[in-house]
Enzyme design. Structure first.
Site, short mmCIF file in Angstrom:
data_model
loop_
_atom_site.label_atom_id
_atom_site.label_comp_id
_atom_site.label_asym_id
_atom_site.label_seq_id
_atom_site.Cartn_x
_atom_site.Cartn_y
_atom_site.Cartn_z
N TYR A 47 84.11 -5.30 -35.23
CA TYR A 47 84.20 -5.56 -33.97
C TYR A 47 82.86 -5.85 -33.50
O TYR A 47 82.55 -6.94 -32.77
CB TYR A 47 84.76 -4.35 -33.04
N ASP A 48 82.04 -4.82 -33.71
CA ASP A 48 80.69 -4.85 -33.15
C ASP A 48 79.90 -6.39 -33.67
O ASP A 48 79.28 -7.20 -32.82
CB ASP A 48 79.68 -3.77 -33.49
N GLU A 49 79.82 -6.32 -35.09
CA GLU A 49 79.31 -7.61 -35.47
C GLU A 49 79.87 -8.90 -35.19
O GLU A 49 79.31 -9.91 -35.07
CB GLU A 49 79.12 -7.42 -36.94
N VAL B 237 90.24 6.09 -24.83
CA VAL B 237 90.20 7.49 -24.44
C VAL B 237 90.93 7.53 -23.12
O VAL B 237 91.66 8.56 -22.79
CB VAL B 237 88.85 8.02 -24.17
N VAL B 238 90.84 6.90 -22.13
CA VAL B 238 91.45 7.20 -20.57
C VAL B 238 92.88 7.13 -20.97
O VAL B 238 93.51 7.97 -20.42
CB VAL B 238 90.77 5.95 -19.82
N SER B 239 93.38 6.04 -21.70
CA SER B 239 94.97 6.07 -21.53
C SER B 239 95.26 7.07 -22.39
O SER B 239 96.52 7.92 -22.17
CB SER B 239 95.40 4.61 -22.32
N PRO C 212 79.45 5.74 -30.92
CA PRO C 212 77.90 6.02 -29.93
C PRO C 212 77.86 7.25 -29.14
O PRO C 212 78.98 7.66 -28.40
CB PRO C 212 78.27 4.78 -28.92
N ARG D 181 76.48 5.97 -23.37
CA ARG D 181 76.41 4.63 -23.10
C ARG D 181 76.39 4.57 -21.55
O ARG D 181 77.30 5.14 -20.92
CB ARG D 181 77.69 4.13 -23.48
P1 NAD Z 1 93.63 -5.64 -25.13
O1 NAD Z 1 93.96 -5.35 -26.56
O2 NAD Z 1 94.62 -5.15 -24.10
O3 NAD Z 1 93.90 -7.49 -25.04
C1 NAD Z 1 93.33 -8.25 -26.00
C2 NAD Z 1 94.34 -9.32 -25.95
O4 NAD Z 1 94.09 -10.27 -27.11
C3 NAD Z 1 95.83 -8.90 -26.40
O5 NAD Z 1 96.64 -9.46 -25.46
C4 NAD Z 1 95.86 -9.27 -27.93
O6 NAD Z 1 97.24 -9.65 -28.13
C5 NAD Z 1 95.24 -10.76 -27.98
N1 NAD Z 1 94.64 -10.86 -29.22
C6 NAD Z 1 94.23 -10.27 -29.96
N2 NAD Z 1 94.01 -11.08 -31.25
C7 NAD Z 1 94.25 -12.22 -30.95
C8 NAD Z 1 94.13 -13.37 -31.82
N3 NAD Z 1 93.81 -13.60 -32.90
N4 NAD Z 1 94.67 -14.62 -30.84
C9 NAD Z 1 95.25 -14.57 -29.58
N5 NAD Z 1 95.16 -13.36 -28.99
C10 NAD Z 1 94.82 -12.33 -29.74
O7 NAD Z 1 92.13 -5.25 -24.67
P2 NAD Z 1 91.30 -5.80 -23.26
O8 NAD Z 1 90.80 -4.28 -23.00
O9 NAD Z 1 92.29 -6.31 -22.35
O10 NAD Z 1 90.13 -6.30 -23.85
C11 NAD Z 1 90.02 -7.83 -23.36
C12 NAD Z 1 88.69 -8.29 -24.07
O11 NAD Z 1 87.72 -7.74 -23.43
C13 NAD Z 1 88.55 -8.24 -25.60
O12 NAD Z 1 87.85 -9.53 -25.86
C14 NAD Z 1 87.47 -6.96 -25.63
O13 NAD Z 1 86.94 -6.93 -26.77
C15 NAD Z 1 86.88 -7.15 -24.49
N6 NAD Z 1 86.15 -5.79 -23.96
C16 NAD Z 1 86.99 -4.99 -23.19
C17 NAD Z 1 86.51 -3.84 -22.82
C18 NAD Z 1 87.28 -2.69 -22.11
O14 NAD Z 1 86.88 -1.74 -21.97
N7 NAD Z 1 88.57 -2.82 -21.82
C19 NAD Z 1 85.12 -3.55 -23.23
C20 NAD Z 1 84.65 -4.37 -23.90
C21 NAD Z 1 85.09 -5.80 -24.18
N1 UDP Z 2 87.99 9.72 -27.76
C1 UDP Z 2 88.33 11.04 -27.78
N2 UDP Z 2 89.56 11.31 -27.67
C2 UDP Z 2 90.34 10.38 -27.68
C3 UDP Z 2 90.08 8.87 -27.70
C4 UDP Z 2 88.93 8.91 -27.84
O1 UDP Z 2 87.52 12.02 -27.50
O2 UDP Z 2 91.69 10.45 -28.03
C5 UDP Z 2 86.59 9.43 -27.63
C6 UDP Z 2 85.91 8.65 -28.59
O3 UDP Z 2 85.34 9.34 -29.84
C7 UDP Z 2 84.56 8.07 -27.84
C8 UDP Z 2 85.05 8.00 -26.44
O4 UDP Z 2 86.39 8.63 -26.61
O5 UDP Z 2 83.39 8.76 -27.94
C9 UDP Z 2 85.69 6.42 -26.21
O6 UDP Z 2 86.34 6.06 -26.88
P1 UDP Z 2 87.03 4.72 -26.84
O7 UDP Z 2 87.99 4.39 -27.97
O8 UDP Z 2 88.06 4.68 -25.64
O9 UDP Z 2 86.09 3.55 -26.72
P2 UDP Z 2 84.49 3.23 -27.28
O10 UDP Z 2 84.31 4.44 -28.34
O11 UDP Z 2 84.71 1.97 -27.91
O12 UDP Z 2 83.75 3.34 -26.16
#
Ligand code: NAD
Ligand code: UDP
Length: 327
Positions: free
Chosen positions: A150-152, A192-194, A285, A288
């Site tokens: 994901y990160d890279e 984490v939130v959901s 991490p 953040r």
């Molecule tokens: P999400 O998983 O709810 O939405 C991602 C959507 O992309 C889904 O509908 C999934 O079906 C679709 N998808 C995945 N792979 C696909 C592919 N190969 N082709 C077409 N569709 C594809 O996640 P989100 O939270 O809505 O995130 C949306 C974007 O924002 C992502 O790119 C994510 O990396 C970025 N983002 C979100 C957060 C956050 O906190 N929500 C933080 C950082 C970055």
């Molecule tokens: N986390 C947790 N319990 C859970 C899900 C996540 O303690 O049921 C922690 C997780 O290890 C991380 C933080 O909550 O430190 C945020 O996780 P999330 O997966 O939401 O996002 P990200 O790590 O990508 O910021």
């Protein structure tokens, strides 16, 4: 004819996901036409079913790792699973989604001379040694760990965006999104939130990974989408030159430990759930927090309006309803 139509035709990839579906609501509300392309890997038709009869909305089931041929004025590239459990499920596909997806969408934007937005992430900073994170910080990312797909992948997508910008004068907008939450997250999303809200509403144990002292900064979805649209609406430069490309941090600087979040969720739901501790995932991490100085400066003083408690209440109400009536 595209230039004579004040209504923009906009492609949103990942539009059936959490953020994408909220973005589409906003774009349709202001009168744009939207094409949503999504392979429904983590997204769901439920998020867009209220739009299926909208005359300015079109859904295409499509995987962005394959080319897409549509005619649009703007592109928001959001397609990518965002939750660690989902992006680690098929890590090769995750990298392909970010990298091949970016190449395909940038190629489309180049052909159309369309402005294109990239949903990048705070994960480009990895486990940061600079706090809060500014856009100048280059990050501390493991190239070979379980989060690296994901990160890279997202870092390479940023590289591609900036190379298209320099090489082909493409009008790009790269936003680095920090943890965002709200209604329409999938109940099994794993973030984490959901997770905490669903566990609390079901009276199940609340799973804290590690000691719960790691921090995150949580942004409510409406604030984030406002930032997306302000960024994308920044005008192009003089004589049609590309406008401000970013990168720009979008997130809420309010920082909380994961334990504090768990306690707030228990408090707001009135749940009898207990906290339980589970091993900390690799490369998780420790802290953040976004520095949003740049967003304030460029996006007309954009800053989040919704406090954590208020956003959690709205999100809890959503999940409460969903768990009561899952149809
Ligand atoms: P999400 O998983 O709810 O939405 C991602 C959507 O992309 C889904 O509908 C999934 O079906 C679709 N998808 C995945 N792979 C696909 C592919 N190969 N082709 C077409 N569709 C594809 O996640 P989100 O939270 O809505 O995130 C949306 C974007 O924002 C992502 O790119 C994510 O990396 C970025 N983002 C979100 C957060 C956050 O906190 N929500 C933080 C950082 C970055
Ligand atoms: N986390 C947790 N319990 C859970 C899900 C996540 O303690 O049921 C922690 C997780 O290890 C991380 C933080 O909550 O430190 C945020 O996780 P999330 O997966 O939401 O996002 P990200 O790590 O990508 O910021």
């Amino acid at each position: 004819m595209r230039n004579y139509n004040p209504r923009q035709r906009i492609l949103v990839t990942g539009g059936a996901g959490f953020l994408g579906s909220h973005l589409i609501d906003r774009l349709l509300e202001r009168g744009d036409e939207v094409v949503c392309a999504d392979n429904l890997f983590t997204g769901t038709k439920r998020n867009i079913e209220h739009l299926l009869d909208h005359k300015h909305f079109e859904f295409i089931r499509h995987d962005v790792t394959f080319p897409l041929y549509v005619e649009v004025d703007q592109i928001y590239n959001l397609a990518c699973p965002a939750s660690p459990i989902h992006y680690q499920h098929d890590p090769v596909q995750t990298t392909k989604t970010s990298v091949h997806g970016a190449i395909n969408m940038l190629g489309l934007a180049k052909r159309l001379r369309a402005r294109i937005f990239q949903a990048s992430t705070s994960e480009v900073y990895g486990d940061p040694s600079v706090h809060p994170q500014t856009e100048e910080y280059w990050g501390n990312v493991n190239t070979i760990g379980p989060r690296s797909c994901y990160d890279e992948g997202k870092r390479c997508a940023e590289t591609l965006f900036f190379d298209y910008h320099r090489q082909h004068k493409l009008d790009i907008r790269v936003a680095r999104i920090f943890n965002t939450y709200g209604p329409r997250m999938h109940p099994n999303d794993g973030r984490v939130v959901s997770n905490f809200i669903v566990q609390a509403l079901k009276g199940e144990d609340i799973t804290l990974y590690g000691d719960g002292q790691q921090t995150r900064s949580f942004c409510y979805v409406d604030d984030l989408i406002e930032g997306f649209i302000r960024f994308m609406d920044l005008p192009a430069g003089e004589s049609g030159a590309p406008g401000f490309p970013g990168p720009i941090n979008l997130g809420n600087p309010g920082e909380f430990t994961i334990r504090q979040l768990a306690e707030k969720v228990i408090d707001l739901t009135g749940s009898s759930s207990q906290l339980v501790f589970r091993p900390l995932p690799a490369d998780d991490p420790m802290q953040r927090q976004p520095d949003i100085t740049r967003a304030k400066q460029y996006l007309n003083n954009w800053h989040p309006q919704v406090h954590l408690e208020e956003g959690l209440r709205k999100t809890i109400a959503y999940f409460d309803q969903l768990l009561t009536d899952p149809s």
